[in-house]
Design a protein around this motif. Structure first.
Motif, PDB file in Angstrom:
ATOM      1  N   ALA A 112       5.050   9.974 -40.218  1.00  0.00           N
ATOM      2  CA  ALA A 112       4.172  10.684 -39.297  1.00  0.00           C
ATOM      3  C   ALA A 112       2.767  10.681 -39.851  1.00  0.00           C
ATOM      4  O   ALA A 112       2.563  10.648 -41.058  1.00  0.00           O
ATOM      5  N   ASP A 113       1.765  10.667 -38.969  1.00  0.00           N
ATOM      6  CA  ASP A 113       0.375  10.713 -39.405  1.00  0.00           C
ATOM      7  C   ASP A 113       0.129  12.006 -40.157  1.00  0.00           C
ATOM      8  O   ASP A 113       0.499  13.082 -39.708  1.00  0.00           O
ATOM      9  N   SER A 114      -0.547  11.909 -41.312  1.00  0.00           N
ATOM     10  CA  SER A 114      -0.742  13.080 -42.165  1.00  0.00           C
ATOM     11  C   SER A 114      -1.556  14.152 -41.468  1.00  0.00           C
ATOM     12  O   SER A 114      -1.267  15.334 -41.572  1.00  0.00           O
ATOM     13  N   ASP A 115      -2.586  13.774 -40.727  1.00  0.00           N
ATOM     14  CA  ASP A 115      -3.426  14.761 -40.054  1.00  0.00           C
ATOM     15  C   ASP A 115      -2.629  15.535 -39.017  1.00  0.00           C
ATOM     16  O   ASP A 115      -2.747  16.750 -38.885  1.00  0.00           O
ATOM     17  N   GLU A 116      -1.788  14.825 -38.275  1.00  0.00           N
ATOM     18  CA  GLU A 116      -1.006  15.480 -37.235  1.00  0.00           C
ATOM     19  C   GLU A 116       0.002  16.431 -37.854  1.00  0.00           C
ATOM     20  O   GLU A 116       0.254  17.520 -37.352  1.00  0.00           O
ATOM     21  N   GLY A 117       0.601  16.023 -38.990  1.00  0.00           N
ATOM     22  CA  GLY A 117       1.576  16.882 -39.639  1.00  0.00           C
ATOM     23  C   GLY A 117       0.949  18.142 -40.190  1.00  0.00           C
ATOM     24  O   GLY A 117       1.563  19.196 -40.205  1.00  0.00           O
ATOM     25  N   PRO A 167       4.956  -9.701 -47.051  1.00  0.00           N
ATOM     26  CA  PRO A 167       4.547  -9.397 -45.678  1.00  0.00           C
ATOM     27  C   PRO A 167       3.978  -7.985 -45.591  1.00  0.00           C
ATOM     28  O   PRO A 167       4.559  -7.040 -46.137  1.00  0.00           O
ATOM     29  N   ALA A 168       2.853  -7.843 -44.908  1.00  0.00           N
ATOM     30  CA  ALA A 168       2.192  -6.535 -44.809  1.00  0.00           C
ATOM     31  C   ALA A 168       1.959  -6.185 -43.349  1.00  0.00           C
ATOM     32  O   ALA A 168       1.552  -7.031 -42.549  1.00  0.00           O
ATOM     33  N   PHE A 169       2.203  -4.931 -43.020  1.00  0.00           N
ATOM     34  CA  PHE A 169       1.999  -4.412 -41.668  1.00  0.00           C
ATOM     35  C   PHE A 169       1.193  -3.120 -41.775  1.00  0.00           C
ATOM     36  O   PHE A 169       1.366  -2.346 -42.717  1.00  0.00           O
ATOM     37  N   ASN A 170       0.315  -2.897 -40.799  1.00  0.00           N
ATOM     38  CA  ASN A 170      -0.469  -1.652 -40.842  1.00  0.00           C
ATOM     39  C   ASN A 170       0.157  -0.530 -40.027  1.00  0.00           C
ATOM     40  O   ASN A 170      -0.409   0.557 -39.942  1.00  0.00           O
ATOM     41  N   ASP A 171       1.325  -0.791 -39.434  1.00  0.00           N
ATOM     42  CA  ASP A 171       2.005   0.265 -38.679  1.00  0.00           C
ATOM     43  C   ASP A 171       3.437  -0.166 -38.406  1.00  0.00           C
ATOM     44  O   ASP A 171       3.800  -1.335 -38.587  1.00  0.00           O
ATOM     45  N   PRO A 217      -7.774   1.922 -38.551  1.00  0.00           N
ATOM     46  CA  PRO A 217      -8.120   3.326 -38.790  1.00  0.00           C
ATOM     47  C   PRO A 217      -7.061   4.110 -39.570  1.00  0.00           C
ATOM     48  O   PRO A 217      -7.337   5.177 -40.069  1.00  0.00           O
ATOM     49  N   LYS A 218      -5.832   3.594 -39.688  1.00  0.00           N
ATOM     50  CA  LYS A 218      -4.758   4.371 -40.310  1.00  0.00           C
ATOM     51  C   LYS A 218      -4.641   4.136 -41.810  1.00  0.00           C
ATOM     52  O   LYS A 218      -4.032   4.927 -42.516  1.00  0.00           O
ATOM     53  N   HIS A 219      -5.152   2.993 -42.284  1.00  0.00           N
ATOM     54  CA  HIS A 219      -5.150   2.681 -43.717  1.00  0.00           C
ATOM     55  C   HIS A 219      -3.747   2.585 -44.301  1.00  0.00           C
ATOM     56  O   HIS A 219      -3.554   2.865 -45.477  1.00  0.00           O
ATOM     57  N   HIS A 220      -2.785   2.170 -43.497  1.00  0.00           N
ATOM     58  CA  HIS A 220      -1.429   1.989 -43.998  1.00  0.00           C
ATOM     59  C   HIS A 220      -1.196   0.524 -44.360  1.00  0.00           C
ATOM     60  O   HIS A 220      -1.656  -0.379 -43.654  1.00  0.00           O
ATOM     61  N   ARG A 221      -0.497   0.304 -45.456  1.00  0.00           N
ATOM     62  CA  ARG A 221      -0.031  -1.045 -45.799  1.00  0.00           C
ATOM     63  C   ARG A 221       1.452  -0.971 -46.100  1.00  0.00           C
ATOM     64  O   ARG A 221       1.874  -0.574 -47.175  1.00  0.00           O
ATOM     65  N   PHE A 222       2.254  -1.354 -45.119  1.00  0.00           N
ATOM     66  CA  PHE A 222       3.689  -1.420 -45.316  1.00  0.00           C
ATOM     67  C   PHE A 222       3.990  -2.756 -45.994  1.00  0.00           C
ATOM     68  O   PHE A 222       3.929  -3.810 -45.365  1.00  0.00           O
ATOM     69  N   CYS A 223       4.278  -2.692 -47.268  1.00  0.00           N
ATOM     70  CA  CYS A 223       4.548  -3.873 -48.085  1.00  0.00           C
ATOM     71  C   CYS A 223       6.053  -4.114 -48.050  1.00  0.00           C
ATOM     72  O   CYS A 223       6.824  -3.415 -48.716  1.00  0.00           O
ATOM     73  N   ILE A 224       6.479  -5.116 -47.272  1.00  0.00           N
ATOM     74  CA  ILE A 224       7.891  -5.284 -46.930  1.00  0.00           C
ATOM     75  C   ILE A 224       8.441  -6.588 -47.505  1.00  0.00           C
ATOM     76  O   ILE A 224       7.779  -7.630 -47.454  1.00  0.00           O
ATOM     77  N   ASN A 225       9.646  -6.535 -48.045  1.00  0.00           N
ATOM     78  CA  ASN A 225      10.308  -7.734 -48.542  1.00  0.00           C
ATOM     79  C   ASN A 225      10.760  -8.624 -47.394  1.00  0.00           C
ATOM     80  O   ASN A 225      11.371  -8.132 -46.430  1.00  0.00           O
ATOM     81  N   SER A 226      10.486  -9.922 -47.489  1.00  0.00           N
ATOM     82  CA  SER A 226      10.984 -10.858 -46.474  1.00  0.00           C
ATOM     83  C   SER A 226      12.503 -10.841 -46.414  1.00  0.00           C
ATOM     84  O   SER A 226      13.096 -11.045 -45.344  1.00  0.00           O
ATOM     85  N   ALA A 227      13.146 -10.589 -47.552  1.00  0.00           N
ATOM     86  CA  ALA A 227      14.604 -10.596 -47.613  1.00  0.00           C
ATOM     87  C   ALA A 227      15.228  -9.425 -46.871  1.00  0.00           C
ATOM     88  O   ALA A 227      16.440  -9.421 -46.627  1.00  0.00           O
ATOM     89  N   SER A 228      14.428  -8.433 -46.499  1.00  0.00           N
ATOM     90  CA  SER A 228      14.982  -7.261 -45.819  1.00  0.00           C
ATOM     91  C   SER A 228      14.814  -7.313 -44.308  1.00  0.00           C
ATOM     92  O   SER A 228      15.296  -6.426 -43.609  1.00  0.00           O
ATOM     93  N   ILE A 229      14.131  -8.317 -43.800  1.00  0.00           N
ATOM     94  CA  ILE A 229      13.840  -8.379 -42.366  1.00  0.00           C
ATOM     95  C   ILE A 229      14.221  -9.740 -41.789  1.00  0.00           C
ATOM     96  O   ILE A 229      14.392 -10.722 -42.505  1.00  0.00           O
ATOM     97  N   HIS A 241       7.742  -0.724 -49.697  1.00  0.00           N
ATOM     98  CA  HIS A 241       6.962   0.483 -49.962  1.00  0.00           C
ATOM     99  C   HIS A 241       5.749   0.524 -49.031  1.00  0.00           C
ATOM    100  O   HIS A 241       5.356  -0.496 -48.467  1.00  0.00           O
ATOM    101  N   VAL A 242       5.184   1.709 -48.873  1.00  0.00           N
ATOM    102  CA  VAL A 242       3.978   1.873 -48.068  1.00  0.00           C
ATOM    103  C   VAL A 242       2.887   2.463 -48.946  1.00  0.00           C
ATOM    104  O   VAL A 242       3.134   3.347 -49.764  1.00  0.00           O
ATOM    105  N   PHE A 243       1.664   1.924 -48.766  1.00  0.00           N
ATOM    106  CA  PHE A 243       0.510   2.367 -49.543  1.00  0.00           C
ATOM    107  C   PHE A 243      -0.610   2.767 -48.587  1.00  0.00           C
ATOM    108  O   PHE A 243      -0.570   2.448 -47.382  1.00  0.00           O
TER     109      PHE A 243
END
Length: 214
Positions: free
Chosen positions: A46-51, A132-136, A185-197, A177-179
């Motif tokens: 969840a977005d930190s501001d909203e929480g 692989p990196a995703f921002n959301d 605008p969200k500054h999220h980096r979901f650092c995901i293993n290719s082996a998991s997707i 992991h997520v950093f």
């Protein structure tokens, strides 16, 4: 001896009356304290501001997906050794070796274990990290976040000892992991293993039927 026994009897009776009173009128603060001790570490994304501004709304973002039970033996037969190690043993593939690191086709990335849709190619970007990196995520209930203190300080003083682990909310498979160093605008980096997707290519749009002229 008689006076001592009478004192003990009176003490026992008072203790019983006190316990009965507490049973009839439980202490609400005690209930809250007990509930806090069993609060799970995992939380839905969840977005930190909203929480912060609306905690009740953040709590309503609990994942609605039906949980599935994973058969480990079946997974060992279906997955590669690396896929099993990553998803079931929280392993990490070597950087720049995953098949989806430089993959930018249009489509959806699913959990390799339960096939739940997790990430869209629209949010994938090249972070240069080697994974692989995703921002959301596709939906805030698709993953759960967990405290990960598995890195000793002697190995990484820059990352520190605590990271945020990403797991599939449906089968609890380890994703990565997520950093907080991703793009705005969200500054999220979901650092995901290719082996998991697994990747599912976006279907081409159906051709528009043309009306024939008489």
């Amino acid at each position: 001896m008689f006076s001592l026994s009478r004192h003990a009897l009176r003490h026992t009776r008072n203790f019983a009356l006190t316990a009965a009173a507490k049973w009839r009128h439980p202490n609400p603060l005690g209930v809250v304290a007990a509930a806090a001790t069993v609060m799970p570490i995992a939380r839905c994304f969840a977005d930190s501001d909203e929480g912060k501004t609306n905690p009740s709304k953040a709590n309503n973002m609990e994942n609605k997906s039906e949980k599935v039970t994973v058969n480990k033996e079946e997974l060992r037969k279906r997955l590669t050794p690396l896929q099993y190690q990553v998803t079931q043993e929280a392993g990490t593939e070597r950087p720049y070796t995953g098949c989806y690191n430089k993959h930018y086709e249009k489509g959806v990335y699913q959990c390799i274990v339960c096939h739940q849709d997790l990430f869209s190619s629209d949010t994938k970007y090249d972070s240069g990290c080697g994974w692989p990196a995703f921002n959301d995520v596709l939906d805030k209930g698709k993953v759960t976040l967990h405290r990960d203190a598995s890195i000793p300080v002697v190995i990484s003083k820059t990352l520190g000892m605590v990271r945020t682990e990403v797991r599939c909310s449906k089968c609890s498979a380890h994703m990565g992991h997520v950093f907080d160093d991703g793009p705005p605008p969200k500054h999220h980096r979901f650092c995901i293993n290719s082996a998991s997707i697994d990747f599912v290519r976006k279907a081409a749009p159906a051709p528009t039927p043309t009306s024939s002229k008489k």
